[in-house]
Design an enzyme around this catalytic site. Structure first.
Site, short mmCIF file in Angstrom:
data_model
loop_
_atom_site.label_atom_id
_atom_site.label_comp_id
_atom_site.label_asym_id
_atom_site.label_seq_id
_atom_site.Cartn_x
_atom_site.Cartn_y
_atom_site.Cartn_z
N ASN A 77 0.93 -1.13 0.04
CA ASN A 77 0.12 -0.06 -0.10
C ASN A 77 0.73 1.30 0.14
OD1 ASN A 77 -2.38 1.85 0.90
ND2 ASN A 77 -0.98 1.93 2.50
N TYR A 141 5.78 9.07 -10.73
CA TYR A 141 4.67 8.35 -9.89
C TYR A 141 3.67 7.28 -10.93
CZ TYR A 141 0.60 7.81 -6.85
OH TYR A 141 -0.37 7.40 -5.99
#
Length: 241
Positions: A77, A141
């Site tokens: 996560n 990202y």
């Protein structure tokens, strides 16, 4: 009753903490990997402090964890954004986030696989991102989050014969510290973004943990290699943050 142990990276806050709490309610043992100690506790929550940007540290922690625990669920996560326009993007942005988003889960999964294979059961989950479809200022990202999808699909094919599923939950804008690090909390920009999402609001950690719980469920072994966008409809069309 089967006993399950979940390893959650970035489990100290936000989406990870919400998922950890819900798995604890179901009787799981939860290993919480994060850079800092969580500000909450539980008798079956085991905090593990590690910098996932440090490959050597991750390898050491992975070795120690599997010596002590039989991990059945691995949820990667943890994530960082590091936003900048293409003119300001640097190669080290790519290598750093590749280690965090791809290298760290590779090392952790490799360590947990022997026990999962022996048990003929496992759940490997990733927190992806709607940004993998493209968002301004997200060169490193978006690239590494997109890489998660390819890696998960590959692992899904390799691990399916062993009863191990691999899936990705890809959130859109969610009200977490990562989000507020880009868009000021309670700002007009936050309000405007919410209006542009088809469902008319920003996501919450609970929205995302709902999806993770589905993939975690031992009964859902016929779903693997999938990416579920939890984004209020933002993946249907263009959404600029």
């Amino acid at each position: 009753m089967q006993e399950y142990t979940a390893l959650i990276t970035g489990g100290s806050k936000g989406i990870g903490a919400d998922l950890a709490g819900r798995l604890l309610e179901k009787g799981y043992t939860v290993l919480c990997l994060s850079r800092g100690a969580p500000d909450w506790s539980h008798d079956r929550m085991i905090p593990v402090e590690v910098d996932l940007l440090d490959a050597a540290a991750v390898a050491e922690v992975a070795k120690d964890i599997v010596a002590r625990h039989e991990v059945t669920h691995l949820v990667h996560n943890a994530g960082l954004i590091w936003p900048n326009l293409i003119e300001d993007a640097k190669p080290e942005d790519l290598t750093g986030l590749a280690q965090l988003h791809l290298g760290a889960p590779l090392a952790l999964t490799q360590a947990c696989l022997p026990a999962m294979k022996e048990r003929s059961f496992g759940r490997v989950l990733f927190n992806g991102s709607r940004a993998a479809l493209g968002v301004p200022t997200r060169t490193a990202y978006a690239a590494t989050k997109a890489g998660i999808v390819g890696m998960a699909r590959t692992w899904a094919l390799e691990l399916a014969p062993h009863g191990i599923t691999v899936n990705v939950v890809s959130p859109g804008p969610v009200l977490t510290e990562n989000f507020w690090g880009i868009i000021p909390k309670g700002s007009p920009r936050e309000e405007e973004l919410a209006k542009r999402i088809p469902v008319g609001r920003l996501g919450t950690p609970r929205d995302v943990s709902n999806a993770f719980l589905y993939f975690c469920d031992p009964e859902n072994g016929f779903v693997t290699g999938q990416t579920l966008y939890v984004c209020g409809g933002g993946s249907v069309g263009a959404l600029s943050l």
